[in-house]
Motif scaffolding. Structure first.
Motif, mmCIF file in Angstrom:
data_model
loop_
_atom_site.group_PDB
_atom_site.id
_atom_site.type_symbol
_atom_site.label_atom_id
_atom_site.label_comp_id
_atom_site.label_asym_id
_atom_site.label_seq_id
_atom_site.Cartn_x
_atom_site.Cartn_y
_atom_site.Cartn_z
ATOM 1 N N PRO A 295 100.669 -6.459 38.349
ATOM 2 C CA PRO A 295 99.700 -7.411 37.788
ATOM 3 C C PRO A 295 99.293 -8.504 38.772
ATOM 4 N N HIS A 296 100.216 -8.921 39.615
ATOM 5 C CA HIS A 296 99.913 -9.962 40.595
ATOM 6 C C HIS A 296 98.947 -9.447 41.659
ATOM 7 N N VAL A 297 99.205 -8.244 42.145
ATOM 8 C CA VAL A 297 98.348 -7.659 43.181
ATOM 9 C C VAL A 297 96.969 -7.336 42.619
ATOM 10 N N THR A 298 96.916 -6.842 41.400
ATOM 11 C CA THR A 298 95.635 -6.550 40.765
ATOM 12 C C THR A 298 94.815 -7.823 40.605
ATOM 13 N N GLY A 299 95.470 -8.908 40.202
ATOM 14 C CA GLY A 299 94.791 -10.195 40.076
ATOM 15 C C GLY A 299 94.273 -10.695 41.403
ATOM 16 N N ALA A 300 95.087 -10.539 42.457
ATOM 17 C CA ALA A 300 94.665 -10.963 43.791
ATOM 18 C C ALA A 300 93.448 -10.163 44.248
ATOM 19 N N ALA A 301 93.439 -8.861 43.960
ATOM 20 C CA ALA A 301 92.286 -8.030 44.322
ATOM 21 C C ALA A 301 91.044 -8.475 43.559
ATOM 22 N N ALA A 302 91.210 -8.824 42.289
ATOM 23 C CA ALA A 302 90.075 -9.271 41.483
ATOM 24 C C ALA A 302 89.508 -10.586 42.015
ATOM 25 N N VAL A 303 90.386 -11.500 42.396
ATOM 26 C CA VAL A 303 89.928 -12.779 42.958
ATOM 27 C C VAL A 303 89.174 -12.532 44.271
ATOM 28 N N HIS A 304 89.711 -11.653 45.113
ATOM 29 C CA HIS A 304 89.051 -11.341 46.382
ATOM 30 C C HIS A 304 87.674 -10.727 46.135
ATOM 31 N N LEU A 305 87.593 -9.784 45.190
ATOM 32 C CA LEU A 305 86.315 -9.136 44.897
ATOM 33 C C LEU A 305 85.299 -10.097 44.291
ATOM 34 N N ALA A 306 85.775 -11.107 43.592
ATOM 35 C CA ALA A 306 84.850 -12.087 43.024
ATOM 36 C C ALA A 306 84.087 -12.826 44.119
#
Length: 50
Positions: A4-15
């Motif tokens: 969940p932490h890595v997925t969130g980090a990827a989402a923030v980066h993609l934003a």
């Protein structure tokens, strides 16, 4: 429990980088954060910045 932490980090980066290639998204959270992890070390440091 890291998923969940890595997925969130990827989402923030993609934003902030909507056209980033998958390889760039995968490398961005850990790029340049660990200078000498040693041979065979699986450890990663996750850093999320907006």
């Amino acid at each position: 429990m890291a998923t969940p932490h890595v997925t969130g980090a990827a989402a923030v980066h993609l934003a902030g980088h909507r056209v980033a290639a998958p390889a760039r998204v995968a490398a961005a959270p850990t790029a340049g954060k660990i200078s000498d992890p040693g041979t065979g070390t699986p450890d990663r440091l996750l850093k999320v910045v907006e």
